[in-house]
Scaffold this active site. Structure first.
Site, PDB file in Angstrom:
ATOM      1  N   ASN A   1       0.790  -1.241   0.000  1.00 58.33           N
ATOM      2  CA  ASN A   1       0.000   0.000   0.000  1.00 58.33           C
ATOM      3  C   ASN A   1       0.816   1.282   0.000  1.00 58.33           C
ATOM      4  OD1 ASN A   1      -2.491  -1.192  -0.237  1.00 58.33           O
ATOM      5  ND2 ASN A   1      -2.689  -1.533   1.980  1.00 58.33           N
TER       6      ASN A   1
ATOM      7  N   ASN B   1      -5.401  -5.098   3.102  1.00 62.17           N
ATOM      8  CA  ASN B   1      -6.165  -4.201   3.972  1.00 62.17           C
ATOM      9  C   ASN B   1      -7.263  -3.391   3.299  1.00 62.17           C
ATOM     10  OD1 ASN B   1      -5.369  -4.843   6.560  1.00 62.17           O
ATOM     11  ND2 ASN B   1      -3.351  -3.971   6.174  1.00 62.17           N
TER      12      ASN B   1
ATOM     13  N   SER C   1       4.960  -8.508   8.168  1.00 58.43           N
ATOM     14  CA  SER C   1       3.899  -7.591   7.747  1.00 58.43           C
ATOM     15  C   SER C   1       2.955  -8.352   6.817  1.00 58.43           C
ATOM     16  CB  SER C   1       4.492  -6.401   7.006  1.00 58.43           C
ATOM     17  OG  SER C   1       4.913  -6.802   5.710  1.00 58.43           O
ATOM     18  N   THR C   2       1.768  -7.791   6.624  1.00 60.07           N
ATOM     19  CA  THR C   2       0.812  -8.437   5.721  1.00 60.07           C
ATOM     20  C   THR C   2       1.444  -8.668   4.347  1.00 60.07           C
ATOM     21  OG1 THR C   2      -1.005  -7.313   6.844  1.00 60.07           O
ATOM     22  CG2 THR C   2      -1.478  -8.242   4.690  1.00 60.07           C
ATOM     23  N   GLY C   3       2.205  -7.678   3.869  1.00 59.38           N
ATOM     24  CA  GLY C   3       2.807  -7.805   2.550  1.00 59.38           C
ATOM     25  C   GLY C   3       3.771  -8.985   2.468  1.00 59.38           C
TER      26      GLY C   3
ATOM     27  N   TRP D   1       7.437  -0.010  -0.445  1.00 60.22           N
ATOM     28  CA  TRP D   1       8.441   1.043  -0.323  1.00 60.22           C
ATOM     29  C   TRP D   1       8.281   1.679   1.052  1.00 60.22           C
ATOM     30  CZ3 TRP D   1      12.674   1.930  -3.088  1.00 60.22           C
ATOM     31  CH2 TRP D   1      13.399   3.107  -2.834  1.00 60.22           C
TER      32      TRP D   1
ATOM     33  N   HIS E   1       6.463  -4.315  13.161  1.00 64.61           N
ATOM     34  CA  HIS E   1       7.108  -4.798  11.930  1.00 64.61           C
ATOM     35  C   HIS E   1       8.501  -4.227  11.741  1.00 64.61           C
ATOM     36  CE1 HIS E   1       3.304  -6.418  10.963  1.00 64.61           C
ATOM     37  NE2 HIS E   1       2.721  -5.252  10.765  1.00 64.61           N
TER      38      HIS E   1
HETATM   39  N1  CTP Z   1       4.053  -1.615   2.616  1.00 60.95           N
HETATM   40  C1  CTP Z   1       5.307  -1.135   2.228  1.00 60.95           C
HETATM   41  N2  CTP Z   1       5.578   0.195   2.299  1.00 60.95           N
HETATM   42  C2  CTP Z   1       4.660   1.070   2.737  1.00 60.95           C
HETATM   43  C3  CTP Z   1       3.397   0.600   3.144  1.00 60.95           C
HETATM   44  C4  CTP Z   1       3.119  -0.755   3.075  1.00 60.95           C
HETATM   45  O1  CTP Z   1       6.172  -1.926   1.837  1.00 60.95           O
HETATM   46  N3  CTP Z   1       4.948   2.365   2.769  1.00 60.95           N
HETATM   47  C5  CTP Z   1       3.741  -3.057   2.476  1.00 60.95           C
HETATM   48  C6  CTP Z   1       3.934  -3.830   3.787  1.00 60.95           C
HETATM   49  O2  CTP Z   1       4.403  -5.120   3.472  1.00 60.95           O
HETATM   50  C7  CTP Z   1       2.529  -3.888   4.337  1.00 60.95           C
HETATM   51  C8  CTP Z   1       1.684  -3.990   3.071  1.00 60.95           C
HETATM   52  O3  CTP Z   1       2.382  -3.185   2.115  1.00 60.95           O
HETATM   53  O4  CTP Z   1       2.286  -5.018   5.156  1.00 60.95           O
HETATM   54  C9  CTP Z   1       0.262  -3.501   3.251  1.00 60.95           C
HETATM   55  O5  CTP Z   1       0.281  -2.198   3.761  1.00 60.95           O
HETATM   56  P1  CTP Z   1      -0.632  -1.746   4.987  1.00 60.95           P
HETATM   57  O6  CTP Z   1      -2.027  -2.082   4.703  1.00 60.95           O
HETATM   58  O7  CTP Z   1      -0.294  -0.365   5.311  1.00 60.95           O
HETATM   59  O8  CTP Z   1      -0.082  -2.669   6.159  1.00 60.95           O
HETATM   60  P2  CTP Z   1      -0.145  -2.262   7.718  1.00 60.95           P
HETATM   61  O9  CTP Z   1      -1.557  -2.262   8.155  1.00 60.95           O
HETATM   62  O10 CTP Z   1       0.645  -1.038   7.992  1.00 60.95           O
HETATM   63  O11 CTP Z   1       0.634  -3.398   8.371  1.00 60.95           O
HETATM   64  P3  CTP Z   1       0.157  -4.881   8.617  1.00 60.95           P
HETATM   65  O12 CTP Z   1      -1.182  -5.124   8.006  1.00 60.95           O
HETATM   66  O13 CTP Z   1       1.230  -5.651   7.962  1.00 60.95           O
HETATM   67  O14 CTP Z   1       0.177  -5.002  10.104  1.00 60.95           O
END
Ligand code: CTP
Length: 319
Positions: A109, A132, A241-243, A263, A293
């Site tokens: 995201n 998400n 992390s989710t990603g 990123w 994370h």
């Molecule tokens: N991500 C990234 N860089 C960002 C934002 C997100 O690499 N600036 C990746 C991460 O792997 C993240 C995934 O995109 O898990 C999904 O983003 P997000 O929905 O923002 O995850 P979070 O809720 O912040 O974290 P999580 O669901 O992993 O607890």
């Protein structure tokens, strides 16, 4: 010994590449990218020693009975009751059973997606995984709209849908889910206490509105298994992390995995600010110890894998 080992020095050197080289070396690596199918197979085999994504992607109906009490995965002292609604939404069999794809997109995201023009390329993959419940329609040119599999942390209900306080929030949510049709909606409901009310409301709305979305709730062992795999490969993540979870699961189903929207840095390679999310104004402390994370470390790991041809990481514009 055929093991994939991501040593600290490899990670540190990719760190230097990212910090020092500016865009040129990084783009060079993107230009010359080629899939390394034997490495892809080796990674799949090694991950299978820790988890089987086909099974661990979701618990199934026969895993529980309504009224069962389970311990939260990341907070063993606290418990959750398996409600009638939750039980009725558990799949009979894994929603990923026997599903195999030539190419998949895992879409993170990050704001790096804005102005990327990657929408069409993302949608051209056989299977698209998103995180998400991120909005897509308003950002279609950059992120695409195809969503075969989408995750939803319970906290999204509060963050993006006003905690379902009023009818408009609930309608917006139902509308978003109805756009998913029969895609998989993956809800990590058993991780920590706190989101159970939200999960119940989500479940009730899905049932009440007879939404076609295929709900999935990750197995109780998934997160530990994923963490175990990466730790064994010397990647010291706290909690994936989710990603990263999605990439790890996708290795089971996809021959070629393309990552977009990863990123976790406040600036791009030219020093321009990058939003944490492409769709909202959430701020994130990338290097905070308080965060569950270690996204920058995860990113470096993915970058090493990109350079070895195990996956393709896109952080620039798509043509
Ligand atoms: N991500 C990234 N860089 C960002 C934002 C997100 O690499 N600036 C990746 C991460 O792997 C993240 C995934 O995109 O898990 C999904 O983003 P997000 O929905 O923002 O995850 P979070 O809720 O912040 O974290 P999580 O669901 O992993 O607890």
């Amino acid at each position: 010994d055929g093991e994939l080992s991501l040593s600290r020095s490899m990670i540190n050197s990719s760190d230097k590449i990212i910090r020092k080289s500016g865009s040129s070396i990084f783009h060079h690596a993107v230009e010359g990218w080629k899939i390394n199918s034997s490495l892809v197979m080796e990674i799949r085999k090694n991950i299978l020693r820790f988890l089987d994504a086909e099974r661990d992607v979701s618990v199934v109906k026969s895993s529980f009975k309504p009224g069962d009490v389970i311990h939260y995965v990341l907070d063993r002292r606290r418990t959750l009751n398996i409600s009638q609604d939750l039980h009725s939404l558990l799949p009979e069999v894994s929603p990923m059973k026997n599903r195999r794809f030539k190419t998949c997109a895992v879409v993170g995201n990050s704001g790096i997606l804005l102005d990327s023009g990657c929408g069409r390329e993302i949608d051209s993959h056989d299977f698209v995984i998103r995180c998400n419940l991120a909005p897509v329609v308003e950002f279609a040119a950059d992120v695409g709209t195809k969503s075969d599999f989408i995750t939803m942390n319970p906290s999204v209900v509060q963050r993006a849908f006003g905690g379902f306080q009023n009818e408009t929030d609930r309608e917006k949510f139902v509308h978003r889910l109805s756009m998913l049709n029969e895609s998989v909606l993956w809800i990590p409901a058993f991780m920590v206490k706190g989101g159970e009310k939200h999960v119940e409301w989500v479940n009730a709305l899905i049932l009440k509105n007879k939404l076609k979305v295929r709900t999935a709730y990750p197995s109780l062992r998934l997160i530990h298994a994923v963490r175990g795999y990466w730790l064994t490969n010397k990647v010291h993540i706290k909690r994936p992390s989710t990603g990263l979870l999605m990439y790890t699961l996708a290795t089971r189903f996809c021959d070629e995995i393309h990552l977009y929207g990863f990123w976790p840095f406040p600036k791009d390679l030219h020093g321009k600010p990058v939003k944490y999310h492409y769709y909202d104004d959430l701020k994130y402390q990338y290097f905070s110890n308080a965060s569950p994370h270690r996204m920058p470390l995860e990113f470096k790991t993915l970058y090493v894998l990109h350079n070895r041809g195990a996956l393709k990481l896109t952080t620039g514009k798509c043509r």
